[in-house]
Design an enzyme around this catalytic site. Structure first.
Site, PDB file in Angstrom:
ATOM      1  CB  CYS A 120      -0.930  -0.010   1.210  1.00  0.00           C
ATOM      2  SG  CYS A 120      -2.204   1.264   1.166  1.00  0.00           S
ATOM      3  CB  CYS A 121       3.819   2.248   2.023  1.00  0.00           C
ATOM      4  SG  CYS A 121       3.146   2.515   3.679  1.00  0.00           S
ATOM      5  CB  CYS A 203      -2.417   6.928   5.832  1.00  0.00           C
ATOM      6  SG  CYS A 203      -1.488   7.264   4.317  1.00  0.00           S
ATOM      7  CB  CYS A 229       5.930   5.128   4.492  1.00  0.00           C
ATOM      8  SG  CYS A 229       7.054   6.471   4.023  1.00  0.00           S
TER       9      CYS A 229
END
EC number: 1.8.4.10
Length: 234
Positions: A120-121, A203, A229
């Site tokens: 996702c990062c 986030c 991240c």
């Protein structure tokens, strides 16, 4: 011009005896060296407020990029607008990922940040910055040595193997108290989440408040072994 390819270890030195602990001198060198070929990647945390103020003194037309993952806190988006009002000449851009959240869910499944936060990062932060830095020679980051074990050896000027770039870190010697002292002294805007237990803000899906005695990074990816991240991995 110093680039990733022409890197020389310890080729620059900066005085750390002024109020900014060398940060202003580093920024003056960086913008003289790179001009339009440098960008500040800002997460709009409290360190970012300090850097934005210093950068505005050195180059009020500097380019600032916010990696908009589309899942940031609403307080963060509101802060960006306040910063635009405070520093109207700064060129603040919001860099979007290649996939919308809906496209990401269709391709990788629901709530990717839960079952594969590294991917996702990568999709929402690393690849967008990689694309941006392809046309730049250097970038600025708000890393401080005090923040974590993985950051304690950071230098003012770093050869960034992750992005094959030069990474400038003006605030490496600043403490948490010094950051806040500067913010209050100059009446800088900041994210109100800092006042309710969020020392580090990323986030919304992956950031939690921390206890009174927690470190500044404890709220990021809480409950997992992940601590970064990926932007600052080497």
């Amino acid at each position: 011009m110093l680039t990733y390819e022409t890197w020389e270890e310890d080729s620059m030195s900066f005085s750390e005896r002024d109020e900014t602990k060398g940060a202003l001198a580093v920024l003056e060198w960086a913008y003289k060296q790179y001009n339009d070929e440098i960008v500040y990647a800002c997460s709009f945390g409290v360190e970012g407020m300090v850097l934005l103020h210093l950068i505005n003194e050195v180059n009020p037309f500097a380019q600032v990029v916010f990696l908009d993952t589309n899942v940031h806190f609403c307080e963060t988006y509101a802060l960006i607008e306040r910063v635009r009002q405070r520093f109207p000449k700064l060129n603040i851009i919001e860099k979007q990922p290649g996939l919308t959240l809906e496209e990401q869910e269709d391709k990788y499944g629901k709530d990717l940040w839960e079952h594969n936060p590294n991917l996702c990062c990568k999709l929402r932060k690393i690849l967008p910055l990689e694309e941006l830095l392809a046309n730049k020679n250097a970038w600025i980051s708000g890393l401080r040595r005090e923040q974590s074990e993985t950051r304690k050896h950071t230098k003012f000027i770093n050869q960034d193997h992750r992005f094959q770039s030069i990474k400038i870190c003006p605030l490496i010697h600043w403490t948490w108290k010094e950051v806040w002292r500067y913010v209050y002294k100059h009446n800088l805007p900041y994210n109100p989440l800092h006042d309710v237990g969020y020392p580090s803000i990323g986030c919304e899906k992956c950031t939690l408040p921390v206890g009174k005695y927690g470190s500044s990074r404890d709220g990021r990816w809480a409950g997992s072994v992940k601590t970064e991240c990926g932007l600052h991995d080497q």
